[in-house]
Motif scaffolding. Structure first.
Motif, PDB file in Angstrom:
ATOM      1  N   SER A   1       8.590   1.330   3.891  1.00  0.00           N
ATOM      2  CA  SER A   1       8.329  -0.087   3.636  1.00  0.00           C
ATOM      3  C   SER A   1       8.320  -0.397   2.145  1.00  0.00           C
ATOM      4  O   SER A   1       8.805  -1.458   1.716  1.00  0.00           O
ATOM      5  CB  SER A   1       6.988  -0.484   4.266  1.00  0.00           C
ATOM      6  OG  SER A   1       5.926   0.237   3.677  1.00  0.00           O
ATOM      7  N   MET A   2       7.817   0.534   1.315  1.00  0.00           N
ATOM      8  CA  MET A   2       7.816   0.318  -0.121  1.00  0.00           C
ATOM      9  C   MET A   2       9.233   0.365  -0.682  1.00  0.00           C
ATOM     10  O   MET A   2       9.577  -0.413  -1.581  1.00  0.00           O
ATOM     11  CB  MET A   2       6.942   1.373  -0.805  1.00  0.00           C
ATOM     12  CG  MET A   2       5.451   1.188  -0.604  1.00  0.00           C
ATOM     13  SD  MET A   2       4.850  -0.375  -1.283  1.00  0.00           S
ATOM     14  CE  MET A   2       4.811  -1.395   0.204  1.00  0.00           C
ATOM     15  N   VAL A   3      10.060   1.254  -0.162  1.00  0.00           N
ATOM     16  CA  VAL A   3      11.453   1.325  -0.615  1.00  0.00           C
ATOM     17  C   VAL A   3      12.187   0.042  -0.274  1.00  0.00           C
ATOM     18  O   VAL A   3      12.934  -0.521  -1.102  1.00  0.00           O
ATOM     19  CB  VAL A   3      12.145   2.553   0.005  1.00  0.00           C
ATOM     20  CG1 VAL A   3      13.649   2.519  -0.271  1.00  0.00           C
ATOM     21  CG2 VAL A   3      11.541   3.847  -0.529  1.00  0.00           C
ATOM     22  N   VAL A   4      11.978  -0.463   0.929  1.00  0.00           N
ATOM     23  CA  VAL A   4      12.634  -1.715   1.336  1.00  0.00           C
ATOM     24  C   VAL A   4      12.132  -2.872   0.492  1.00  0.00           C
ATOM     25  O   VAL A   4      12.913  -3.752   0.080  1.00  0.00           O
ATOM     26  CB  VAL A   4      12.376  -1.971   2.835  1.00  0.00           C
ATOM     27  CG1 VAL A   4      12.893  -3.347   3.241  1.00  0.00           C
ATOM     28  CG2 VAL A   4      13.051  -0.899   3.668  1.00  0.00           C
TER      29      VAL A   4
ATOM     30  N   ILE B   1       2.386   7.843   6.714  1.00  0.00           N
ATOM     31  CA  ILE B   1       2.842   7.961   5.319  1.00  0.00           C
ATOM     32  C   ILE B   1       4.333   7.649   5.210  1.00  0.00           C
ATOM     33  O   ILE B   1       4.772   6.967   4.279  1.00  0.00           O
ATOM     34  CB  ILE B   1       2.531   9.375   4.792  1.00  0.00           C
ATOM     35  CG1 ILE B   1       1.021   9.574   4.650  1.00  0.00           C
ATOM     36  CG2 ILE B   1       3.211   9.605   3.453  1.00  0.00           C
ATOM     37  CD1 ILE B   1       0.630  10.986   4.277  1.00  0.00           C
ATOM     38  N   LEU B   2       5.131   8.139   6.163  1.00  0.00           N
ATOM     39  CA  LEU B   2       6.568   7.863   6.146  1.00  0.00           C
ATOM     40  C   LEU B   2       6.839   6.371   6.272  1.00  0.00           C
ATOM     41  O   LEU B   2       7.710   5.830   5.573  1.00  0.00           O
ATOM     42  CB  LEU B   2       7.262   8.630   7.281  1.00  0.00           C
ATOM     43  CG  LEU B   2       7.323  10.155   7.124  1.00  0.00           C
ATOM     44  CD1 LEU B   2       7.958  10.789   8.357  1.00  0.00           C
ATOM     45  CD2 LEU B   2       8.110  10.532   5.871  1.00  0.00           C
TER      46      LEU B   2
ATOM     47  N   PRO C   1      19.564  -5.214   8.512  1.00  0.00           N
ATOM     48  CA  PRO C   1      18.915  -3.893   8.583  1.00  0.00           C
ATOM     49  C   PRO C   1      17.571  -3.856   7.870  1.00  0.00           C
ATOM     50  O   PRO C   1      16.611  -3.280   8.375  1.00  0.00           O
ATOM     51  CB  PRO C   1      19.942  -2.971   7.908  1.00  0.00           C
ATOM     52  CG  PRO C   1      21.251  -3.648   8.138  1.00  0.00           C
ATOM     53  CD  PRO C   1      20.969  -5.115   8.089  1.00  0.00           C
ATOM     54  N   SER C   2      17.478  -4.475   6.693  1.00  0.00           N
ATOM     55  CA  SER C   2      16.192  -4.462   5.982  1.00  0.00           C
ATOM     56  C   SER C   2      15.135  -5.226   6.756  1.00  0.00           C
ATOM     57  O   SER C   2      13.967  -4.818   6.809  1.00  0.00           O
ATOM     58  CB  SER C   2      16.361  -5.074   4.585  1.00  0.00           C
ATOM     59  OG  SER C   2      16.821  -6.424   4.686  1.00  0.00           O
TER      60      SER C   2
END
Length: 415
Positions: free
Chosen positions: A165-168, A159-160, A199-200
């Motif tokens: 991945s969604m935030v990025v 889940i983390l 970083p992304s």
């Protein structure tokens, strides 16, 4: 061959057993040893060739009526769940019941929150013989997030990774993160290659690595590889993971003369397909699982709803185009120049969205619009009752299954 079910004896020829409608009885035809026979029945008399089953005799009598006449109904004054348990034992399913009895069974299961699963949490003898106890434990760890402490830890980590991945992905669409559109081909290629080292890009590569490893391990420990590939959630995992590798390979091998890289459209589409990772959360949340199971069971009602909407859309769009633009009434509404254009107005009116981007201006058109809105409310409300009851039943089933694994988790803590 004699079947003794709860003291009631039934005689058959051995050839009849080969294609017998009851799966447990037909398995007797392929038994080669007494040990194989005892895995199917409770006892066996070699001299009289008699098989003993310690089951409900009256329930089996009604099941035999189904074998002979094709109609399966509940035994009077017998619990529906007990009879359903007998059906599962002999190899039948709820779909074999007559429609009235199916509704009784669904209501009964919804009231008692009962869920019958084909694979028990501890695994059957076939699963243990196939991969061993450790393989069954690995399978449960990856498939059932509440089955053990390790499964809960694995689900939390997954889940983390999905959230990160969604935030990025969302942050990569910000103007500060995007590459300028007027870059040359060489600059765009160099930017794409350098973005992997940012970083992304590193975070994205780590998330993809985790999802890939998780998918490979789940494929290795699965019982049926073909069934694993056909599952909807596994297909979604593949659709979410594959675009990353395709975009990387395209960046590496296409070079500066690639039309795909020059346009950049295909790469952007492939990268945006990572939004499917959100659906991975369905593995860990009962709410999303309930939604998916409800849609699967209510596909007939959903198709019926779509048919209602399509029929109403065809009627109201044709009438609105005629009243607003087709007749010479002194005013012509250009928004209703064609029937396809009027379909947009019909769908937003029937669903009571009402964007206001187009609306009728003639009196007959406004009267038709009111009828369209009222019809949409009625048509959309008709199948809702069936979908609601199915949703409640699916929620109870999945919650019961989750509670069953939670009990095994509590026993693990005590041990």
């Amino acid at each position: 061959v004699v079947l003794n079910v709860g003291g009631t004896r039934y005689s058959f020829s051995r050839e009849v057993l080969k294609d017998f409608p009851l799966r447990r009885v037909s398995r007797l035809h392929g038994c080669l040893s007494e040990q194989d026979v005892l895995e199917v029945c409770d006892d066996y008399d070699r001299e009289r060739n008699e098989y003993f089953f310690d089951r409900h005799s009256e329930a089996f009598g009604f099941i035999m009526l189904y074998v002979r006449h094709g109609h399966l109904r509940f035994v009077p004054h017998m619990c529906e769940l007990s009879f359903y348990n007998e059906m599962i034992y002999w190899g039948l399913e709820g779909s074999h019941l007559d429609y009235c009895c199916q509704r009784r069974l669904d209501d009964r299961m919804s009231e008692t929150c009962t869920y019958y699963a084909a694979d028990e949490p501890n695994g059957g003898p076939e699963g243990k013989a196939e991969g061993g106890k450790w393989l069954e434990r690995m399978r449960r760890t990856f498939e059932e997030p509440t089955s053990s402490v390790a499964a809960q830890v694995l689900a939390t980590v997954s889940i983390l990774f999905v959230i990160v991945s969604m935030v990025v992905l969302c942050a990569s669409t910000l103007p500060e993160w995007r590459a300028p559109e007027n870059r040359s081909v060489e600059e765009h290629s160099r930017y794409t290659a350098e973005s992997v080292r940012e970083p992304s890009g590193i975070i994205e590569a780590i998330c993809i690595g985790w999802f890939t490893a998780e998918c490979i391990v789940r494929f290795i420990v699965s019982k049926n590889k073909c069934e694993f590939v056909r599952r909807p959630l596994n297909i979604i995992d593949l659709l979410a993971i594959t675009p990353y590798y395709i975009s990387v390979l395209m960046t590496v091998f296409t070079g500066e003369n690639s039309q795909l890289q020059r346009a950049g459209v295909t790469l952007r589409v492939l990268r945006m397909m990572r939004i499917f990772w959100v659906i991975k959360l369905a593995r860990h949340f009962i709410g999303l699982q309930t939604l998916g199971l409800t849609l699967k069971r209510c596909y007939r009602e959903m198709v019926m709803l779509l048919v209602f909407i399509c029929v109403a859309m065809a009627i109201f769009s044709a009438l609105s185009q005629l009243l607003e633009n087709g007749l010479d009434l002194g005013t012509k509404n250009k928004d209703y120049a064609s029937i396809p254009a009027a379909c947009w107005w019909v769908i937003i009116s029937m669903t009571t969205v009402g964007y206001g981007d187009m609306c009728p201006i003639t009196v007959p058109g406004r009267i038709l619009g009111g009828i369209c809105v009222v019809s949409g409310i009625v048509l959309l409300a008709l199948p809702i009752t069936f979908i609601y009851h199915s949703f409640v039943q699916c929620y109870h089933e999945l919650k019961f299954r989750s509670a069953r694994y939670s009990r095994s988790l509590s026993a693990e803590f005590l041990n």
